[in-house]
Design a protein around this motif. Structure first.
Motif, PDB file in Angstrom:
ATOM      1  N   GLU A 116      29.721 -37.969  17.160  1.00 40.77           N
ATOM      2  CA  GLU A 116      29.132 -37.469  18.394  1.00 40.77           C
ATOM      3  C   GLU A 116      29.514 -38.380  19.558  1.00 40.77           C
ATOM      4  N   GLY A 121      20.718 -44.622  21.601  1.00 38.54           N
ATOM      5  CA  GLY A 121      20.042 -43.971  20.487  1.00 38.54           C
ATOM      6  C   GLY A 121      20.911 -42.971  19.743  1.00 38.54           C
ATOM      7  N   ARG A 122      22.189 -42.914  20.117  1.00 42.19           N
ATOM      8  CA  ARG A 122      23.078 -42.018  19.383  1.00 42.19           C
ATOM      9  C   ARG A 122      24.414 -42.719  19.153  1.00 42.19           C
ATOM     10  N   GLN A 123      24.645 -43.070  17.904  1.00 38.99           N
ATOM     11  CA  GLN A 123      25.868 -43.786  17.567  1.00 38.99           C
ATOM     12  C   GLN A 123      26.705 -42.985  16.591  1.00 38.99           C
ATOM     13  N   PHE A 126      25.336 -44.895  12.293  1.00 39.76           N
ATOM     14  CA  PHE A 126      23.940 -45.260  12.489  1.00 39.76           C
ATOM     15  C   PHE A 126      23.316 -45.393  11.110  1.00 39.76           C
ATOM     16  N   GLN A 128      19.907 -44.754   8.509  1.00 39.11           N
ATOM     17  CA  GLN A 128      18.674 -43.997   8.266  1.00 39.11           C
ATOM     18  C   GLN A 128      17.977 -44.535   7.029  1.00 39.11           C
ATOM     19  N   ALA A 281      13.636 -38.465  19.160  1.00 40.44           N
ATOM     20  CA  ALA A 281      13.180 -38.328  17.769  1.00 40.44           C
ATOM     21  C   ALA A 281      13.402 -39.613  16.982  1.00 40.44           C
ATOM     22  N   GLY A 283      12.408 -39.639  13.845  1.00 36.83           N
ATOM     23  CA  GLY A 283      12.776 -39.103  12.540  1.00 36.83           C
ATOM     24  C   GLY A 283      12.199 -37.717  12.378  1.00 36.83           C
ATOM     25  N   GLY A 284      12.548 -37.115  11.267  1.00 34.75           N
ATOM     26  CA  GLY A 284      12.028 -35.776  11.044  1.00 34.75           C
ATOM     27  C   GLY A 284      12.295 -35.355   9.625  1.00 34.75           C
ATOM     28  N   CYS A 307      14.769 -40.933   8.922  1.00 35.23           N
ATOM     29  CA  CYS A 307      14.447 -41.603  10.184  1.00 35.23           C
ATOM     30  C   CYS A 307      15.575 -42.533  10.589  1.00 35.23           C
ATOM     31  N   ARG A 311      16.887 -46.279  16.289  1.00 36.16           N
ATOM     32  CA  ARG A 311      15.836 -45.794  17.209  1.00 36.16           C
ATOM     33  C   ARG A 311      14.507 -46.487  16.936  1.00 36.16           C
TER      34      ARG A 311
HETATM   35  P1  AMP Z   1      18.699 -35.710  11.600  1.00 38.55           P
HETATM   36  O1  AMP Z   1      19.360 -35.907  10.279  1.00 38.55           O
HETATM   37  O2  AMP Z   1      19.634 -35.222  12.670  1.00 38.55           O
HETATM   38  O3  AMP Z   1      17.404 -34.957  11.545  1.00 38.55           O
HETATM   39  O4  AMP Z   1      18.320 -37.166  12.082  1.00 38.55           O
HETATM   40  C1  AMP Z   1      17.231 -37.882  11.594  1.00 38.55           C
HETATM   41  C2  AMP Z   1      17.040 -39.106  12.447  1.00 38.55           C
HETATM   42  O5  AMP Z   1      18.193 -39.932  12.391  1.00 38.55           O
HETATM   43  C3  AMP Z   1      16.895 -38.795  13.933  1.00 38.55           C
HETATM   44  O6  AMP Z   1      15.565 -38.503  14.236  1.00 38.55           O
HETATM   45  C4  AMP Z   1      17.348 -40.073  14.558  1.00 38.55           C
HETATM   46  O7  AMP Z   1      16.306 -41.033  14.553  1.00 38.55           O
HETATM   47  C5  AMP Z   1      18.442 -40.534  13.635  1.00 38.55           C
HETATM   48  N1  AMP Z   1      19.775 -40.138  14.116  1.00 38.55           N
HETATM   49  C6  AMP Z   1      20.402 -38.966  13.947  1.00 38.55           C
HETATM   50  N2  AMP Z   1      21.633 -38.989  14.496  1.00 38.55           N
HETATM   51  C7  AMP Z   1      21.786 -40.215  15.035  1.00 38.55           C
HETATM   52  C8  AMP Z   1      22.845 -40.880  15.731  1.00 38.55           C
HETATM   53  N3  AMP Z   1      24.000 -40.277  15.979  1.00 38.55           N
HETATM   54  N4  AMP Z   1      22.643 -42.158  16.133  1.00 38.55           N
HETATM   55  C9  AMP Z   1      21.476 -42.797  15.881  1.00 38.55           C
HETATM   56  N5  AMP Z   1      20.449 -42.234  15.214  1.00 38.55           N
HETATM   57  C10 AMP Z   1      20.595 -40.963  14.795  1.00 38.55           C
END
Ligand code: AMP
Length: 419
Positions: A116, A121-123, A126, A128, A281, A283-284, A307, A311
């Motif tokens: 991306e 907050g977007r790398q 990253f 999780q 976000a 996490g979710g 998560c 972030r």
């Molecule tokens: P997702 O799998 O898209 O639901 O992402 C879950 C969590 O991962 C998000 O809520 C963010 O905290 C983190 N996250 C997702 N994509 C990225 C990203 N490109 N860079 C940093 N954190 C991310």
């Protein structure tokens, strides 16, 4: 002659001493929390077959078009894993984890990759942590997963979060809802953003995810999934809410929190923080009762969360929370001459075995430079060793904090430092 220098890929960073202590402390807390919730760690490779991710998330969906890091070797197509759920589902099927009986309660921590556009907050690389509870369709499992996730933030002290909650229902509820959304947005197509217009026929639920300004007023009056839930789905959702109330886990229902992907079912949730800016976000997660079958396993209900660690770090920094401070050594051996250095090298294992953190000068520097280094490294004590000290077995132990000095024998160093 200019030298070639090398840098990390755009959106990927080095984690260095000074920051890494925070990460290590967080990882310890995650492992400890997982242990108490009785989840077991799973580590899957960072590479998967592209097919697993492409089919797991549905061929036409954003995550595939939202470039991933893919590459080919011969006939095989690989991808750097963009998320953890499909790999865990693959591992569950491939390793016949169902045969171990009961539910599988798995968690993971690791790097993930998405090509991306990097921003705060977007790398592109990253990290999780996440968990999957596989083999239960009960609302209790949903709540256990949410409790596990929120426990991490609560223990750290990140309290100003909001847990958003919704249900995306079962496939029949969703089909009805998708149709209703399509009927609602179709006449508004000209007013929608381009990205949402493109989703109208393929995946109208994703329009609700849109962050585009022009879509917001159109979204406001859109039909809500909660009006299209089957009785069973509504009951499941109600039970989740009641159980969260009983556990004192606050939530806000958000009818527009949806997941566009077909394998998601029932409960959907997201934890958001006001300290994150536009990428809010933390996490979710949610229930994905159809995924395991989609990746070749038997029909198996499951629920999980993921998560972002970066972030979490941004949020804790904004709140002034420090998870751990870098610590200096207990003892720094300041040595004069080769013999003294060798003596220190030999002495250190014994002290380390008794739990002390020891270091010395490794570069033959002057006494003054070594004392300065001991200070810079925030050593608690320095032991000064020269020829005479070795002959007399009497060493100067300097308390670097109190600036006091003691004369000690070799065997008394540990006792004095630990007292
Ligand atoms: P997702 O799998 O898209 O639901 O992402 C879950 C969590 O991962 C998000 O809520 C963010 O905290 C983190 N996250 C997702 N994509 C990225 C990203 N490109 N860079 C940093 N954190 C991310």
């Amino acid at each position: 002659m200019s030298k070639t220098t090398f840098t990390t890929h755009h959106g990927m960073t080095d984690l260095l001493p000074g920051d890494i202590e925070q990460w290590q402390a967080l990882e310890s807390l995650i492992h400890e929390t997982a242990r108490r919730y009785h989840f077991q760690e799973i580590r899957t490779p960072v590479m998967e077959q592209t097919e697993l991710i492409a089919r797991g998330v549905g061929q036409l969906t954003d995550i595939v078009s939202k470039e991933m890091f893919t590459f080919d070797r011969g006939e095989d197509h690989y991808v750097l894993r963009p998320e953890g759920t499909a790999p865990v589902a693959r591992a569950y099927v491939q390793n016949h984890l169902a045969q171990r009986g009961g539910t599988q309660r798995l968690y993971y921590i690791g790097p993930f990759f998405r090509a991306e556009r990097p921003q705060k907050g977007r790398q592109r690389q990253f990290h999780q942590f996440g968990a999957e509870l596989i083999g239960s369709s009960s609302a209790i499992a949903d709540v256990e997963i949410i409790a596990f996730m929120t426990a991490i933030y609560r223990q750290i002290g990140i309290k100003n979060t909001t847990l958003k909650l919704n249900s995306v229902g079962d496939p029949a509820s969703r089909d009805a809802y998708r149709k209703a959304l399509h009927d609602y947005f179709r006449p508004l197509a000209d007013k929608l953003s381009e990205i949402s217009r493109n989703r109208l026929d393929t995946n109208p639920m994703r329009i609700l995810d849109s962050k585009e300004d022009q879509d917001q007023p159109l979204k406001a009056d859109a039909p809500r999934i909660t009006d299209y839930l089957s009785e069973k789905s509504r009951e499941h959702f109600d039970t989740v809410k009641q159980l969260l109330d009983r556990l004192d886990i606050p939530y806000e229902t958000d009818p527009f929190l949806v997941r566009g992907l077909d394998y998601y079912t029932e409960t959907a949730f997201e934890l958001v923080s006001p300290d994150l800016g536009s990428q809010d976000a933390l996490g979710g997660g949610g229930r994905y009762d159809l995924l395991i079958e989609e990746v070749g396993g038997p029909p198996t209900p499951a629920v999980g969360f993921a998560c972002g660690i970066e972030r979490l770090m941004i949020a804790s920094e904004a709140l002034g929370i420090t998870l751990a401070h870098p610590t200096g050594p207990d003892i720094y051996f300041v040595t004069r001459g080769e013999e003294a250095a060798r003596w220190a090298l030999e002495k250190m294992p014994e002290l380390r075995n008794s739990g002390l953190v020891c270091t010395m000068d490794y570069a033959g520097r002057s006494l003054k430079a070594q004392m300065k280094d001991a200070n810079r490294q925030q050593a608690r004590f320095a032991v000064i060793i020269g020829e005479q000290e070795l002959q007399e077995n009497m060493f100067t132990l300097r308390d670097m904090v109190k600036s006091e000095e003691y004369q000690v024998k070799s065997d008394d160093i540990a006792g004095r430092v630990q007292s």
